[in-house]
Design a protein around this motif. Structure first.
Motif, short mmCIF file in Angstrom:
data_model
loop_
_atom_site.label_atom_id
_atom_site.label_comp_id
_atom_site.label_asym_id
_atom_site.label_seq_id
_atom_site.Cartn_x
_atom_site.Cartn_y
_atom_site.Cartn_z
N ARG A 10 -7.16 3.40 6.68
CA ARG A 10 -7.46 4.38 5.66
C ARG A 10 -7.56 3.67 4.31
N ARG A 11 -8.57 3.98 3.53
CA ARG A 11 -8.74 3.35 2.22
C ARG A 11 -7.64 3.84 1.28
N GLN A 12 -7.04 2.92 0.60
CA GLN A 12 -6.02 3.25 -0.39
C GLN A 12 -6.69 3.30 -1.76
N ASP A 13 -6.24 4.20 -2.60
CA ASP A 13 -6.82 4.21 -3.94
C ASP A 13 -6.24 3.06 -4.76
N SER A 14 -6.92 2.72 -5.82
CA SER A 14 -6.53 1.53 -6.59
C SER A 14 -5.19 1.71 -7.28
N THR A 15 -4.80 2.93 -7.66
CA THR A 15 -3.51 3.11 -8.31
C THR A 15 -2.36 2.88 -7.32
N GLU A 17 -2.54 0.87 -4.75
CA GLU A 17 -2.52 -0.57 -4.52
C GLU A 17 -1.89 -1.29 -5.70
N LEU A 18 -2.19 -0.86 -6.92
CA LEU A 18 -1.60 -1.47 -8.11
C LEU A 18 -0.09 -1.26 -8.12
N ASP A 19 0.37 -0.07 -7.77
CA ASP A 19 1.81 0.19 -7.69
C ASP A 19 2.48 -0.72 -6.67
N ALA A 20 1.82 -0.94 -5.54
CA ALA A 20 2.38 -1.80 -4.50
C ALA A 20 2.46 -3.25 -4.96
N TRP A 21 1.47 -3.71 -5.70
CA TRP A 21 1.43 -5.11 -6.14
C TRP A 21 2.26 -5.36 -7.40
N SER A 22 2.67 -4.34 -8.13
CA SER A 22 3.29 -4.55 -9.43
C SER A 22 4.55 -5.40 -9.38
N GLU A 23 5.41 -5.20 -8.40
CA GLU A 23 6.63 -6.01 -8.27
C GLU A 23 6.28 -7.47 -7.99
N THR A 24 5.30 -7.69 -7.14
CA THR A 24 4.90 -9.06 -6.82
C THR A 24 4.24 -9.72 -8.02
N PHE A 25 3.42 -9.00 -8.76
CA PHE A 25 2.82 -9.57 -9.96
C PHE A 25 3.88 -9.93 -10.99
N THR A 26 4.94 -9.16 -11.05
CA THR A 26 6.00 -9.42 -12.03
C THR A 26 6.87 -10.60 -11.62
N GLU A 52 -6.27 -13.12 -5.10
CA GLU A 52 -7.42 -12.21 -4.98
C GLU A 52 -7.07 -10.84 -5.56
N ALA A 53 -5.87 -10.36 -5.28
CA ALA A 53 -5.44 -9.07 -5.82
C ALA A 53 -5.31 -9.14 -7.34
N TRP A 54 -4.86 -10.28 -7.85
CA TRP A 54 -4.72 -10.45 -9.29
C TRP A 54 -6.08 -10.37 -9.99
N THR A 55 -7.10 -10.95 -9.38
CA THR A 55 -8.43 -10.90 -10.01
C THR A 55 -8.97 -9.47 -10.04
N ARG A 56 -8.62 -8.65 -9.04
CA ARG A 56 -9.09 -7.26 -9.00
C ARG A 56 -8.25 -6.33 -9.85
N LEU A 57 -6.93 -6.52 -9.81
CA LEU A 57 -6.01 -5.55 -10.41
C LEU A 57 -5.29 -6.04 -11.65
#
Length: 83
Positions: A10-15, A17-26, A52-57
């Motif tokens: 199922r396609r996830q919306d970008s928000t 995905e951004l919420d999921a990546w935020s801890e890892t980005f930090t 790759e996620a960093w370049t998108r989000l």
């Protein structure tokens, strides 16, 4: 042998995905397993997919990110530079 990465059907919306990546980005780590629904459960796989996620989000993440007393700059910005 490493486990094959499974992509969510199922396609996830970008928000979401951004919420999921935020801890890892930090911090550089997925402490709470937020990326598991995206098929990322191993730290090595997460580190490989982070660029790759960093370049998108990254732009959206930096728009909401605020420095804390623990971290002045996010891990992903130090590791990969500007998105």
């Amino acid at each position: 042998m490493p486990v094959k990465r499974r992509v969510a059907k199922r396609r996830q919306d970008s928000t979401a995905e951004l919420d999921a990546w935020s801890e890892t980005f930090t911090s550089g780590f997925d402490f709470f397993g937020d990326l598991a629904p995206f098929g990322l459960v191993d730290d090595r796989n997460i580190q490989a997919a982070a660029k790759e996620a960093w370049t998108r989000l990254g732009v959206a993440f930096l728009g909401d990110w605020r420095p804390t007393d623990v971290r002045e700059t996010p891990w992903a910005l130090q590791e990969f530079g500007e998105p």
